[in-house]
Design a protein around this motif. Structure first.
Motif, PDB file in Angstrom:
ATOM      1  N   SER A  77       0.954  -1.584   0.085  1.00 54.18           N
ATOM      2  CA  SER A  77      -0.272  -0.287   0.423  1.00 54.18           C
ATOM      3  C   SER A  77       1.007   1.490  -0.581  1.00 54.18           C
ATOM      4  CB  SER A  77      -0.701   0.100   1.307  1.00 54.18           C
ATOM      5  OG  SER A  77      -1.272   0.918   1.302  1.00 54.18           O
ATOM      6  N   ASN A  78       1.879   1.257   0.823  1.00 55.57           N
ATOM      7  CA  ASN A  78       2.612   2.323   0.903  1.00 55.57           C
ATOM      8  C   ASN A  78       3.703   2.965  -0.712  1.00 55.57           C
ATOM      9  OD1 ASN A  78       3.996   4.338   1.468  1.00 55.57           O
ATOM     10  ND2 ASN A  78       5.720   3.157   3.177  1.00 55.57           N
ATOM     11  N   TYR A  79       4.107   1.645  -0.966  1.00 54.59           N
ATOM     12  CA  TYR A  79       4.496   1.293  -2.758  1.00 54.59           C
ATOM     13  C   TYR A  79       3.161   2.151  -3.442  1.00 54.59           C
ATOM     14  CZ  TYR A  79       6.159  -0.283  -6.698  1.00 54.59           C
ATOM     15  OH  TYR A  79       6.053  -1.265  -8.495  1.00 54.59           O
ATOM     16  N   TRP A  80       2.385   1.631  -2.885  1.00 54.60           N
ATOM     17  CA  TRP A  80       1.478   2.069  -4.610  1.00 54.60           C
ATOM     18  C   TRP A  80       0.939   3.508  -3.763  1.00 54.60           C
ATOM     19  CZ3 TRP A  80       1.337  -0.030  -8.359  1.00 54.60           C
ATOM     20  CH2 TRP A  80      -0.105   0.722  -9.686  1.00 54.60           C
ATOM     21  N   TYR A  81       0.553   3.825  -3.022  1.00 58.10           N
ATOM     22  CA  TYR A  81       0.628   5.549  -2.229  1.00 58.10           C
ATOM     23  C   TYR A  81       1.716   6.465  -3.591  1.00 58.10           C
ATOM     24  CZ  TYR A  81       1.844   9.837   0.205  1.00 58.10           C
ATOM     25  OH  TYR A  81       2.126  11.005   1.240  1.00 58.10           O
ATOM     26  N   GLU A  82       3.100   6.496  -3.473  1.00 54.74           N
ATOM     27  CA  GLU A  82       4.364   6.911  -2.801  1.00 54.74           C
ATOM     28  C   GLU A  82       4.166   6.858  -5.254  1.00 54.74           C
ATOM     29  OE1 GLU A  82       6.188   8.536  -1.369  1.00 54.74           O
ATOM     30  OE2 GLU A  82       5.523   7.843   0.405  1.00 54.74           O
ATOM     31  N   LEU A  83       4.225   5.530  -5.627  1.00 52.96           N
ATOM     32  CA  LEU A  83       4.207   5.757  -6.646  1.00 52.96           C
ATOM     33  C   LEU A  83       3.049   6.912  -7.512  1.00 52.96           C
ATOM     34  CD1 LEU A  83       5.354   4.554 -10.234  1.00 52.96           C
ATOM     35  CD2 LEU A  83       4.202   2.418  -9.269  1.00 52.96           C
TER      36      LEU A  83
ATOM     37  N   ILE B  89      13.722  -3.078  -9.820  1.00 52.87           N
ATOM     38  CA  ILE B  89      13.588  -1.304  -9.511  1.00 52.87           C
ATOM     39  C   ILE B  89      13.074  -1.452  -7.676  1.00 52.87           C
ATOM     40  CG2 ILE B  89      12.570   1.348  -9.622  1.00 52.87           C
ATOM     41  CD1 ILE B  89      11.408   0.053 -12.063  1.00 52.87           C
ATOM     42  N   HIS B  90      14.708  -1.374  -7.343  1.00 52.85           N
ATOM     43  CA  HIS B  90      14.194  -1.004  -5.512  1.00 52.85           C
ATOM     44  C   HIS B  90      13.121  -0.020  -4.916  1.00 52.85           C
ATOM     45  CE1 HIS B  90      18.551  -2.852  -5.677  1.00 52.85           C
ATOM     46  NE2 HIS B  90      17.903  -3.642  -5.178  1.00 52.85           N
ATOM     47  N   VAL B  91      12.448  -0.691  -3.787  1.00 47.52           N
ATOM     48  CA  VAL B  91      11.608   0.439  -2.992  1.00 47.52           C
ATOM     49  C   VAL B  91      12.400   1.496  -2.492  1.00 47.52           C
ATOM     50  CG1 VAL B  91       9.302  -1.188  -3.791  1.00 47.52           C
ATOM     51  CG2 VAL B  91      10.991  -1.019  -1.061  1.00 47.52           C
ATOM     52  N   GLY B  92      11.242   2.381  -2.243  1.00 48.15           N
ATOM     53  CA  GLY B  92      12.069   3.623  -1.294  1.00 48.15           C
ATOM     54  C   GLY B  92      11.800   3.691   0.555  1.00 48.15           C
ATOM     55  N   VAL B  93      12.271   4.252   0.683  1.00 47.21           N
ATOM     56  CA  VAL B  93      12.445   4.586   2.012  1.00 47.21           C
ATOM     57  C   VAL B  93      11.960   6.591   2.633  1.00 47.21           C
ATOM     58  CG1 VAL B  93      14.716   5.223   2.593  1.00 47.21           C
ATOM     59  CG2 VAL B  93      13.503   4.826   3.830  1.00 47.21           C
ATOM     60  N   SER B  94      11.212   6.401   3.248  1.00 47.97           N
ATOM     61  CA  SER B  94      10.910   7.901   3.520  1.00 47.97           C
ATOM     62  C   SER B  94      11.547   8.924   3.691  1.00 47.97           C
ATOM     63  CB  SER B  94       9.602   7.989   4.843  1.00 47.97           C
ATOM     64  OG  SER B  94       8.320   9.345   4.912  1.00 47.97           O
TER      65      SER B  94
ATOM     66  N   SER C 112      15.917   6.057  -1.777  1.00 45.41           N
ATOM     67  CA  SER C 112      14.872   6.667  -2.223  1.00 45.41           C
ATOM     68  C   SER C 112      13.583   5.980  -2.578  1.00 45.41           C
ATOM     69  CB  SER C 112      15.190   8.400  -2.762  1.00 45.41           C
ATOM     70  OG  SER C 112      15.324   8.765  -4.080  1.00 45.41           O
ATOM     71  N   TRP C 113      12.429   7.232  -2.748  1.00 44.94           N
ATOM     72  CA  TRP C 113      10.837   6.816  -3.307  1.00 44.94           C
ATOM     73  C   TRP C 113      10.824   7.555  -4.525  1.00 44.94           C
ATOM     74  CZ3 TRP C 113       8.355   2.989  -3.223  1.00 44.94           C
ATOM     75  CH2 TRP C 113       7.892   2.329  -1.206  1.00 44.94           C
ATOM     76  N   GLU C 114      11.702   8.979  -5.274  1.00 45.42           N
ATOM     77  CA  GLU C 114      11.717   9.839  -6.156  1.00 45.42           C
ATOM     78  C   GLU C 114      12.205   8.718  -7.366  1.00 45.42           C
ATOM     79  OE1 GLU C 114      13.880  11.768  -8.936  1.00 45.42           O
ATOM     80  OE2 GLU C 114      14.696  10.974  -7.883  1.00 45.42           O
ATOM     81  N   LYS C 115      13.638   8.058  -6.644  1.00 45.83           N
ATOM     82  CA  LYS C 115      14.789   7.192  -7.365  1.00 45.83           C
ATOM     83  C   LYS C 115      12.995   6.342  -8.044  1.00 45.83           C
ATOM     84  CE  LYS C 115      18.140   4.635  -8.065  1.00 45.83           C
ATOM     85  NZ  LYS C 115      18.448   3.194  -7.419  1.00 45.83           N
ATOM     86  N   CYS C 116      12.720   5.596  -7.265  1.00 50.32           N
ATOM     87  CA  CYS C 116      11.889   4.144  -7.491  1.00 50.32           C
ATOM     88  C   CYS C 116      10.405   4.740  -8.254  1.00 50.32           C
ATOM     89  CB  CYS C 116      11.146   3.647  -6.274  1.00 50.32           C
ATOM     90  SG  CYS C 116       9.584   2.087  -6.345  1.00 50.32           S
ATOM     91  N   SER C 117       9.707   5.653  -8.373  1.00 49.62           N
ATOM     92  CA  SER C 117       8.678   6.300  -8.973  1.00 49.62           C
ATOM     93  C   SER C 117       9.779   7.002 -10.308  1.00 49.62           C
ATOM     94  CB  SER C 117       8.053   6.889  -8.023  1.00 49.62           C
ATOM     95  OG  SER C 117       7.452   6.278  -6.737  1.00 49.62           O
ATOM     96  N   ARG C 118      11.278   7.417 -10.208  1.00 52.27           N
ATOM     97  CA  ARG C 118      11.572   7.949 -11.783  1.00 52.27           C
ATOM     98  C   ARG C 118      11.670   6.753 -12.620  1.00 52.27           C
ATOM     99  NH1 ARG C 118      16.340   9.066 -11.906  1.00 52.27           N
ATOM    100  NH2 ARG C 118      16.709   8.942  -9.570  1.00 52.27           N
TER     101      ARG C 118
END
Length: 359
Positions: free
Chosen positions: A19-25, A164-169, A343-349
């Motif tokens: 859920s956290n992953y999907w929120y950030e993406l 693609i590694h997930v991120g951290v807040s 980072s979540w920015e890196k994961c999403s990008r």
């Protein structure tokens, strides 16, 4: 580039790692300049912790009127369109009626294949394996997950894959002025260990109990996983039961406070798709004691203290090392350095860039 995201995970769970992953993406893709991003979801999604934080314009939500059930998780979403677009489901659901869609699947782990009984894994794997096989693009959240995919459900030469590694807040960081009010209020005394997440069999919570039983100088703070079951309480002796503090859930900010004061995060899981709490602890300046497995080695590299086996005597040696100021500081510095890779920015990008290679 048109992107359609399926928010089924928000209806399946109230919170959690996926859920956290999907929120950030979703947050990232929803903000990407001129791209048109739409979301499939039903009414139950609004009860999800992360969905409440996600700001989506109502006109960008395609409402599904049927309520979520296990059967509906198996059935495709109907969406008639001749347009070309990326379709990415948060949890393996298919889309029917769009012949020009480009489907992407994220694979989180293969825990069911290793640890679940046949009757529980058969339906899960039916859904997951079909999603992998029909997708033009497949994302794995770690190299270990990718290797397991090639073992259990290998992709074809026609499919594109990416790790693609997930991120951290950014809520996790070393606190310079370590205020202890939160600890005092909740009767948390140093030194203490933090255990985060579920307590199913492969998480080896029974080993954590043995550690607390054998080390009367340590307190245990448990975060998440629900209330302790009677069977779990029986794992601890009388003294140890009096040294447990349980938080059913905790904000990132308060978990960061715990990590900043803890002797270590204890994470003896036999298997992880990624292990987000490990990176959260590292980012907070908290040493990690984990079991020596492929994912923890991949994520933490040489910063974590790895147990070769679940042995309480081996744990005691590492515990004593953590009371050594120089040894402890070395592990903290290595963890902080390693955590900067995520980072979540890196994961999403990187996910968005992967879409572009498929479009």
């Amino acid at each position: 580039m048109k992107i359609l995201l399926d928010n089924i995970i928000f209806s399946k769970t109230r919170h959690g790692g996926v859920s956290n992953y999907w929120y950030e993406l979703s947050k990232y893709l929803n903000e990407v300049s001129e791209n048109e991003c739409l979301f499939f979801e039903d009414e139950l999604a609004k009860d999800n912790f992360h969905r409440k934080l996600l700001q989506i314009q109502p006109e960008h939500v395609i409402k599904l009127h049927k309520k979520i059930s296990f059967l509906n998780q198996l059935l495709p979403v109907n969406y008639n369109s001749d347009e070309k677009f990326i379709f990415h489901s948060s949890y393996f659901r298919a889309l029917r009626g769009a012949k020009n869609k480009i489907e992407v699947t994220t694979v989180y782990d293969f825990i069911h294949d290793y640890y679940f009984p046949f009757h529980k894994k058969i339906l899960h794997n039916y859904v997951k394996y079909n999603a992998i096989k029909r997708s033009q693009g497949v994302i794995c959240i770690s190299h270990n997950t990718y290797n397991d995919m090639q073992k259990f459900c290998p992709t074809s030469a026609k499919q594109k894959t990416a790790v693609i590694h997930v991120g951290v807040s950014d809520d996790y960081f070393p606190i310079i002025d370590k205020e202890e009010t939160f600890l005092i209020t909740n009767k948390i005394e140093k030194p203490f260990l933090v255990f985060v997440g579920g307590r199913t069999s492969y998480k080896n919570f029974d080993f954590v109990a043995n550690v607390i039983n054998e080390n009367p100088d340590l307190q245990l703070v448990i975060v998440g996983g629900g209330p302790l079951l009677e069977s779990e309480k029986k794992l601890f002796n009388r003294s140890a039961n009096q040294r447990i503090v349980l938080f059913p859930s905790l904000s990132n900010n308060l978990l960061n406070v715990l990590f900043n004061h803890a002797l270590a995060l204890i994470y003896p899981s036999s298997y992880e798709g990624f292990g987000i709490p490990v990176v959260e602890a590292m980012r907070s300046g908290c040493p990690v004691i984990g079991l020596n497995n492929a994912t923890i080695r991949e994520v933490a590299q040489n910063s974590a203290i790895l147990l070769n086996k679940l042995d309480k005597d081996e744990f005691k040696i590492h515990k004593e090392n953590l009371f050594n100021k120089d040894f402890r500081q070395d592990r903290i510095e290595k963890g902080l350095l390693e955590s900067k890779k995520y980072s979540w920015e890196k994961c999403s990008r990187e996910t968005y860039e992967f879409y572009q290679t498929l479009y």
